[in-house]
Write an enzyme that holds these catalytic residues in place. Structure first.
Site, PDB file in Angstrom:
ATOM      1  N   TYR A 194       5.171  16.590 -18.151  1.00 42.51           N
ATOM      2  CA  TYR A 194       4.407  17.560 -17.366  1.00 42.51           C
ATOM      3  C   TYR A 194       4.612  18.977 -17.903  1.00 42.51           C
ATOM      4  CZ  TYR A 194       2.851  20.210 -13.259  1.00 42.51           C
ATOM      5  OH  TYR A 194       2.216  21.081 -12.417  1.00 42.51           O
ATOM      6  N   THR A 236       1.289  26.477 -13.916  1.00 44.03           N
ATOM      7  CA  THR A 236       2.512  26.347 -13.123  1.00 44.03           C
ATOM      8  C   THR A 236       3.607  27.134 -13.819  1.00 44.03           C
ATOM      9  OG1 THR A 236       4.257  24.817 -12.403  1.00 44.03           O
ATOM     10  CG2 THR A 236       2.996  24.189 -14.338  1.00 44.03           C
TER      11      THR A 236
END
Length: 301
Positions: free
Chosen positions: A191, A178
């Site tokens: 995260y 990501t």
């Protein structure tokens, strides 16, 4: 002269369109030949992106090994793929139960993966776990769980399969990471930390295995659209960050990411960003002008 110009312009546009079409067809055919008959392993194949990757690679004639936590969902995916496939050009997918967050079981699952065909040509590390919340509200136990799912799980699978690739001097490892592996976002510390760790590990791995003809690619989308943001009054989503990271409604569509993964494998791209110019600019500014990125009243709002 005016009539000549009027005629030439459409011809030029038609010629450019033809060149673009031919180029896309060549790329499509190259992508198809690059993965045909190849053993492709997809982790978390039952997720939205996993299903699309399975569909794309299956249609191109790959020998799929689909991994997921639930046998019922894997079976449903298997049935869906073979129901629309041409058996003369596709292979029946093999299924392996794999919970990427259960590190103790990953090695056994990796052995089962290798037993399917005796080798792995392409490993697509797709599994991921998301979390949002203030740092002080996220327990250390949950921090570790996120790190197991997003970092230790993928590297454990990779380490188990890597010796096979090195001994054969061929293979391709793809990580669906990501943009948060490059750029931290408020209220996603656990995260982002796991994704930063993943980015660092596979960047190092790429350099280490290049001499063995093993490729390593990282695909970095913004938010994948299957992930739904929950809007709450007064939180950070009402700030500049909501505008900063959005693409379309809630991110990139899984189909778009899956097709990019296929192109990444066929062209052996090292790193890909699937984002609009704003997040890409943010990564550039964060890297080269951190004092601007973190300045008071700047990007942090």
């Amino acid at each position: 002269m005016g009539i000549l110009t009027f005629l030439i312009l459409p011809l030029i546009l038609f010629g450019i369109s033809g060149i673009v079409y031919i180029y896309k067809e060549i790329v499509r055919l190259m992508s198809k030949s690059a993965v045909r008959n190849k053993v492709v392993v997809i982790t978390d194949a039952i997720s939205g992106l996993g299903k699309e990757c399975s569909r794309v690679f299956h249609a191109e004639g790959s020998r799929l090994v689909l991994c997921g936590r639930t046998w019922e969902k894997l079976s449903d995916l298997h049935d869906a793929l073979i129901s629309v496939a041409d058996p003369s050009v596709t292979f029946t997918p093999k299924l392996v139960l794999l919970d990427i967050s259960d590190i103790s079981s990953v090695c056994n699952a990796a052995k089962e993966i290798l037993d399917c065909y005796g080798c792995v040509d392409v490993l697509i590390n797709n599994a991921s776990m998301k979390i949002k919340g203030p740092v002080q509200s996220v327990t250390l136990e949950l921090d570790k769980k996120i790190m197991d799912a997003n970092y230790f799980g993928p590297i454990t699978v990779t380490k188990a399969i890597l010796p096979n690739m090195i001994s054969r001097r061929t293979g391709h490892i793809v990580v669906v990471n990501t943009i948060q592996g490059k750029l931290g976002v408020p209220f996603r510390a656990a995260y982002a930390a796991s994704k930063h760790a993943t980015q660092g590990f596979f960047d190092c791995l790429r350099a280490e295995v290049a001499e063995f003809e093993v490729a390593v690619s990282i695909v970095n989308p913004t938010f994948i659209r299957s992930y739904r943001l929950q809007s709450k009054p007064g939180n950070w989503e009402a700030s500049i960050w909501k505008f900063f990271f959005r693409k379309l409604a809630y991110g990139v569509h899984p189909v778009e990411v899956a097709e990019e993964v296929l192109r990444t494998v066929s062209r052996k791209k090292q790193e890909v960003f699937i984002a609009n110019p704003i997040p890409k600019t943010a990564v550039f500014v964060r890297t080269f002008f951190p004092e601007v990125f973190f300045c008071s009243g700047g990007f942090w709002g």
